[in-house]
Design a protein around this motif. Structure first.
Motif, PDB file in Angstrom:
ATOM      1  N   UNK A  11       0.836  -1.200   0.000  1.00 31.47           N
ATOM      2  CA  UNK A  11       0.000   0.000   0.000  1.00 31.47           C
ATOM      3  C   UNK A  11       0.870   1.249   0.000  1.00 31.47           C
ATOM      4  N   UNK A  12       1.948   1.243   0.777  1.00 27.31           N
ATOM      5  CA  UNK A  12       2.867   2.400   0.786  1.00 27.31           C
ATOM      6  C   UNK A  12       3.507   2.592  -0.582  1.00 27.31           C
ATOM      7  N   UNK A  13       3.909   1.495  -1.217  1.00 24.85           N
ATOM      8  CA  UNK A  13       4.506   1.598  -2.549  1.00 24.85           C
ATOM      9  C   UNK A  13       3.498   2.139  -3.558  1.00 24.85           C
ATOM     10  N   UNK A  14       2.251   1.707  -3.447  1.00 24.61           N
ATOM     11  CA  UNK A  14       1.212   2.215  -4.335  1.00 24.61           C
ATOM     12  C   UNK A  14       0.992   3.710  -4.100  1.00 24.61           C
ATOM     13  N   UNK A  15       1.014   4.134  -2.848  1.00 23.98           N
ATOM     14  CA  UNK A  15       0.868   5.560  -2.540  1.00 23.98           C
ATOM     15  C   UNK A  15       2.071   6.345  -3.063  1.00 23.98           C
ATOM     16  N   UNK A  16       3.254   5.735  -3.047  1.00 25.98           N
ATOM     17  CA  UNK A  16       4.438   6.401  -3.586  1.00 25.98           C
ATOM     18  C   UNK A  16       4.324   6.623  -5.092  1.00 25.98           C
ATOM     19  N   UNK A  17       3.682   5.704  -5.794  1.00 23.51           N
ATOM     20  CA  UNK A  17       3.453   5.890  -7.225  1.00 23.51           C
ATOM     21  C   UNK A  17       2.614   7.155  -7.445  1.00 23.51           C
ATOM     22  N   UNK A  18       1.532   7.274  -6.684  1.00 25.70           N
ATOM     23  CA  UNK A  18       0.697   8.471  -6.781  1.00 25.70           C
ATOM     24  C   UNK A  18       1.457   9.721  -6.385  1.00 25.70           C
ATOM     25  N   UNK A  19       2.287   9.620  -5.353  1.00 26.03           N
ATOM     26  CA  UNK A  19       3.106  10.759  -4.940  1.00 26.03           C
ATOM     27  C   UNK A  19       4.096  11.171  -6.017  1.00 26.03           C
ATOM     28  N   UNK A  56      -4.049  17.796 -15.108  1.00 23.20           N
ATOM     29  CA  UNK A  56      -4.500  16.418 -15.326  1.00 23.20           C
ATOM     30  C   UNK A  56      -3.621  15.438 -14.546  1.00 23.20           C
ATOM     31  N   UNK A  57      -2.304  15.660 -14.563  1.00 20.70           N
ATOM     32  CA  UNK A  57      -1.404  14.795 -13.792  1.00 20.70           C
ATOM     33  C   UNK A  57      -1.678  14.908 -12.292  1.00 20.70           C
ATOM     34  N   UNK A  58      -1.946  16.122 -11.821  1.00 23.14           N
ATOM     35  CA  UNK A  58      -2.245  16.309 -10.400  1.00 23.14           C
ATOM     36  C   UNK A  58      -3.529  15.569 -10.026  1.00 23.14           C
ATOM     37  N   UNK A  59      -4.531  15.626 -10.891  1.00 23.78           N
ATOM     38  CA  UNK A  59      -5.775  14.896 -10.612  1.00 23.78           C
ATOM     39  C   UNK A  59      -5.518  13.389 -10.597  1.00 23.78           C
ATOM     40  N   UNK A  60      -4.766  12.892 -11.565  1.00 20.16           N
ATOM     41  CA  UNK A  60      -4.448  11.451 -11.608  1.00 20.16           C
ATOM     42  C   UNK A  60      -3.620  11.044 -10.392  1.00 20.16           C
ATOM     43  N   UNK A  61      -2.617  11.852 -10.043  1.00 21.67           N
ATOM     44  CA  UNK A  61      -1.785  11.540  -8.879  1.00 21.67           C
ATOM     45  C   UNK A  61      -2.589  11.540  -7.595  1.00 21.67           C
ATOM     46  N   UNK A  62      -3.475  12.529  -7.436  1.00 20.00           N
ATOM     47  CA  UNK A  62      -4.334  12.574  -6.253  1.00 20.00           C
ATOM     48  C   UNK A  62      -5.244  11.354  -6.175  1.00 20.00           C
ATOM     49  N   UNK A  63      -5.789  10.961  -7.321  1.00 19.17           N
ATOM     50  CA  UNK A  63      -6.642   9.771  -7.350  1.00 19.17           C
ATOM     51  C   UNK A  63      -5.842   8.517  -7.003  1.00 19.17           C
ATOM     52  N   UNK A  64      -4.625   8.404  -7.521  1.00 10.41           N
ATOM     53  CA  UNK A  64      -3.799   7.232  -7.210  1.00 10.41           C
ATOM     54  C   UNK A  64      -3.471   7.154  -5.724  1.00 10.41           C
ATOM     55  N   UNK A  65      -3.153   8.295  -5.114  1.00  7.81           N
ATOM     56  CA  UNK A  65      -2.870   8.304  -3.676  1.00  7.81           C
ATOM     57  C   UNK A  65      -4.125   7.912  -2.897  1.00  7.81           C
ATOM     58  N   UNK A  66      -5.256   8.500  -3.255  1.00  2.00           N
ATOM     59  CA  UNK A  66      -6.514   8.166  -2.575  1.00  2.00           C
ATOM     60  C   UNK A  66      -6.829   6.682  -2.725  1.00  2.00           C
ATOM     61  N   UNK A  67      -6.669   6.170  -3.922  1.00  2.33           N
ATOM     62  CA  UNK A  67      -6.950   4.754  -4.192  1.00  2.33           C
ATOM     63  C   UNK A  67      -6.046   3.859  -3.340  1.00  2.33           C
ATOM     64  N   UNK A  68      -4.782   4.203  -3.259  1.00  2.84           N
ATOM     65  CA  UNK A  68      -3.840   3.388  -2.481  1.00  2.84           C
ATOM     66  C   UNK A  68      -4.166   3.431  -0.996  1.00  2.84           C
ATOM     67  N   UNK A  69      -4.483   4.621  -0.487  1.00  4.13           N
ATOM     68  CA  UNK A  69      -4.729   4.759   0.949  1.00  4.13           C
ATOM     69  C   UNK A  69      -6.107   4.259   1.370  1.00  4.13           C
ATOM     70  N   UNK A  70      -7.005   4.079   0.425  1.00  6.72           N
ATOM     71  CA  UNK A  70      -8.345   3.594   0.774  1.00  6.72           C
ATOM     72  C   UNK A  70      -8.493   2.103   0.479  1.00  6.72           C
ATOM     73  N   UNK A  71      -7.400   1.386   0.382  1.00  9.35           N
ATOM     74  CA  UNK A  71      -7.503  -0.056   0.232  1.00  9.35           C
ATOM     75  C   UNK A  71      -6.624  -0.652  -0.835  1.00  9.35           C
TER      76      UNK A  71
END
Length: 173
Positions: A11-19, A56-71
């Motif tokens: 999950x942390x690695x997935x959040x790092x992708x979004x970050x 657009x990248x900021x929206x995608x990155x924010x979504x990726x972080x949210x997705x990672x942190x929510x499961x």
């Protein structure tokens, strides 16, 4: 897929992708600040597209972080393939991009883009398991790179009147 199957480390690695995507968006926005905003064709200035892409990248990155942190990335299966990354290909492609950026004002758009193409193709061929070190392969890739980059350069400089770095001041090389 059940989100509980992902470990906290995954999950942390997935959040790092979004970050990382968010950092890329911030870098692009930082660069867009230095581009003049004087309105051009259809009221959009030269900084319009970099701002659209960074948002657009900021929206995608924010979504990726949210997705990672929510499961975690819910539809992603845990990796089954243990094939290591092909780092030599990454190095070839990176060298091509860096050489293009470093040499475009010195040797011009056409030659620097051709060099970028040749090095990137070498990396991609290596990822397929092909060596491609024969001179015939390199000459073919150079010819293809020139066949792609020269018309692009001419279209931008001659037809669209956009200044790209050239080897000469004629606008044809």
């Amino acid at each position: 897929m059940n989100p509980s199957l992902f470990s906290p480390a995954q999950t942390r690695l997935q959040a790092l992708v979004g970050g990382g995507v968010l950092l890329l968006a911030a870098g692009l926005a930082f660069g867009a600040v230095s581009i003049p905003s004087a309105a051009g064709y259809a009221g959009a200035g030269p900084n319009f597209l970099p701002w659209v892409v960074s948002l657009a990248l900021a929206a995608c990155g924010g979504f990726l972080v949210w997705e990672a942190l929510s499961g975690g990335f819910r539809a992603m299966e845990p990796p089954a393939d243990t094939t290591p990354a092909y780092w030599a290909g990454f190095a070839w492609v990176s060298a091509g991009l860096l050489a293009n950026a470093a040499l475009i004002t010195t040797i011009g758009f056409i030659l620097s883009c051709t060099l970028c193409f040749v090095l990137a193709v070498q990396g991609l061929r290596g990822a397929e398991g092909k060596t491609g070190l024969e001179p015939k392969v390199w000459l073919k890739n150079i010819a293809i790179g020139l066949a792609i980059s020269a018309p692009v350069y001419w279209a931008f400089t001659q037809f669209l009147a956009i200044n790209l770095p050239g080897l000469t001041t004629t606008g044809w090389l």
